[in-house]
Design an enzyme around this catalytic site. Structure first.
Site, PDB file in Angstrom:
ATOM      1  N   SER A  69       0.821  -1.213   0.000  1.00  0.00           N
ATOM      2  CA  SER A  69       0.000   0.000   0.000  1.00  0.00           C
ATOM      3  C   SER A  69       0.857   1.266   0.000  1.00  0.00           C
ATOM      4  O   SER A  69       1.956   1.291   0.564  1.00  0.00           O
ATOM      5  CB  SER A  69      -0.909   0.013   1.234  1.00  0.00           C
ATOM      6  OG  SER A  69      -1.775  -1.093   1.230  1.00  0.00           O
ATOM      7  N   GLU A  79      -3.431 -14.558   0.585  1.00  0.00           N
ATOM      8  CA  GLU A  79      -3.897 -13.690   1.665  1.00  0.00           C
ATOM      9  C   GLU A  79      -5.403 -13.788   1.848  1.00  0.00           C
ATOM     10  O   GLU A  79      -5.913 -13.769   2.963  1.00  0.00           O
ATOM     11  CB  GLU A  79      -3.484 -12.247   1.364  1.00  0.00           C
ATOM     12  CG  GLU A  79      -3.787 -11.273   2.486  1.00  0.00           C
ATOM     13  CD  GLU A  79      -3.221  -9.896   2.220  1.00  0.00           C
ATOM     14  OE1 GLU A  79      -3.154  -9.103   3.175  1.00  0.00           O
ATOM     15  OE2 GLU A  79      -2.859  -9.606   1.068  1.00  0.00           O
TER      16      GLU A  79
END
Length: 377
Positions: free
Chosen positions: A124, A239
């Site tokens: 991110s 994930e």
């Protein structure tokens, strides 16, 4: 699809249960939540115990079904969570196992399995929001190294990590999904600065990471240059597909505890609360079946979870929030006391519709990859 377990899988479950019953009472006390060096040492110590007992490689060398049994049984037994090891064990490690070269697998996987090295995730960025492909951290080739400049945010466990799975832009003029490369960044490299972030719950497991002309060897690239988006989809499939499986078991345990507490404090007499807890029970039972289905599908496809992980992640993140809203209803005004059970978990649950891809992103993936709807512009 067959969701039952084979005799061999049930034998694995029985052996694991026996080992957990013997080792868990001898574990040292957990360190304070704010003691990250202590938590790192504790988590690495647990991983070393798993390694020495032959359970360390379950996250990528075992079949998806054995991985699921492992997550289920360790959570039910109250074993330590992967903690500071979670990026290495559940994200970076499986990605390197699936996409790395033989030399990369030999270099990075054994230290993760032995509990010697911690990884963090550098995906991110402050200005990209939920649009991961809009990242702007730049890397340009200089001989046998990439020179990296930029910043990352919400980097899990960066302050105690040895390595970072890092996404960088190596072709600034290519379409944004095609100019990305996946690198393994040594966190002690010159030019790396880590600034911890404190969350609403008061913890500091995330950090900002600033990269100022950091040199990363080309040998640390996983996959081809500019093929990082495809490699990233492998990372995110792990994930979203199996990394939360143990948490479903934990939520079912919390749900049972809430029912006990509601009976003690008289809130069980409220029909609306009983209906809410009953619906959540059905929800988490269905999510566990969906997890089993995703694992079975992954075994057919070679071990990498597919887009079904987005269905799971979307529903699980909302169900978790609903669970801890129900906990607040059971506790009443006591839910504002952060020392009460479930109060901190309620705060952390707010992040689950953002972490590992926002719910809006999951809606888009389901629409495009499962339902075949046109791609949004």
């Amino acid at each position: 699809m067959d969701l039952s377990y084979t005799p061999e899988e049930e034998d694995f479950r029985a052996r694991l249960r026996g080992w957990l019953a013997g080792v868990l009472p001898a574990l040292p006390p957990k360190p304070s939540p704010d003691d990250w060096p202590g938590r790192r040492a504790y988590d690495l110590g647990w991983q070393r115990r798993l390694h020495d007992a032959g359970y360390a490689d379950v996250h990528w060398d075992a079949s998806p079904t054995l991985r699921l049994i492992f997550l289920e049984e360790t959570e039910r037994a109250g074993a330590p969570y992967v903690g500071a090891n979670f990026v290495g064990l559940l994200h970076a490690g499986p990605t390197i196992a699936a996409e790395g070269t033989a030399d990369q697998r030999a270099r990075w996987l054994p230290p993760i399995l032995r509990g010697e090295e911690v990884w963090c995730q550098g995906f991110s960025e402050p200005d990209a929001g939920s649009d991961l492909a809009a990242l702007r951290t730049r890397a340009w080739r200089d001989g046998d190294t990439y020179v990296v400049t930029g910043s990352k945010i919400w980097t899990s466990h960066a302050e105690v990590a040895d390595w970072c799975e890092l996404l960088v832009r190596t072709d600034p003029v290519a379409p944004k999904h095609r100019g990305i490369t996946w690198l393994a960044l040594p966190m002690d490299a010159p030019g790396v600065t880590v600034r911890p972030l404190r969350t609403l719950a008061g913890s500091a497991e995330f950090a900002e990471v600033f990269l100022d002309e950091v040199r990363v060897p080309v040998a640390n690239r996983v996959g081809d240059e500019n093929d990082g988006w495809r490699v990233t989809m492998v990372t995110l499939s792990f994930e979203r597909g199996t990394a939360f499986a143990g948490e479903v078991v934990a939520c079912r345990r919390v749900l049972a505890e809430l029912a006990v507490e509601a009976r003690k404090n008289g809130r069980w007499d409220e029909p609306g609360l009983r209906r809410r807890l009953g619906r959540l029970n059905a929800e988490f039972r269905a999510l566990w079946r969906l997890t089993q289905w995703n694992v079975s599908a992954a075994e057919v496809s070679g071990g990498v979870p597919g887009a079904g992980g987005s269905v799971f992640k979307l529903r699980y993140s909302h169900a978790r929030q609903e669970l801890y809203d129900a906990a607040a209803e059971v506790l009443g005004p006591g839910c504002l006391d952060l020392d009460r059970p479930w109060a901190l978990e309620r705060l952390s649950s707010l992040s689950y519709t953002i972490a590992a891809g926002t719910s809006q992103v999951q809606h888009s993936i389901i629409a495009e990859r499962i339902l075949g709807l046109p791609k949004g512009r």
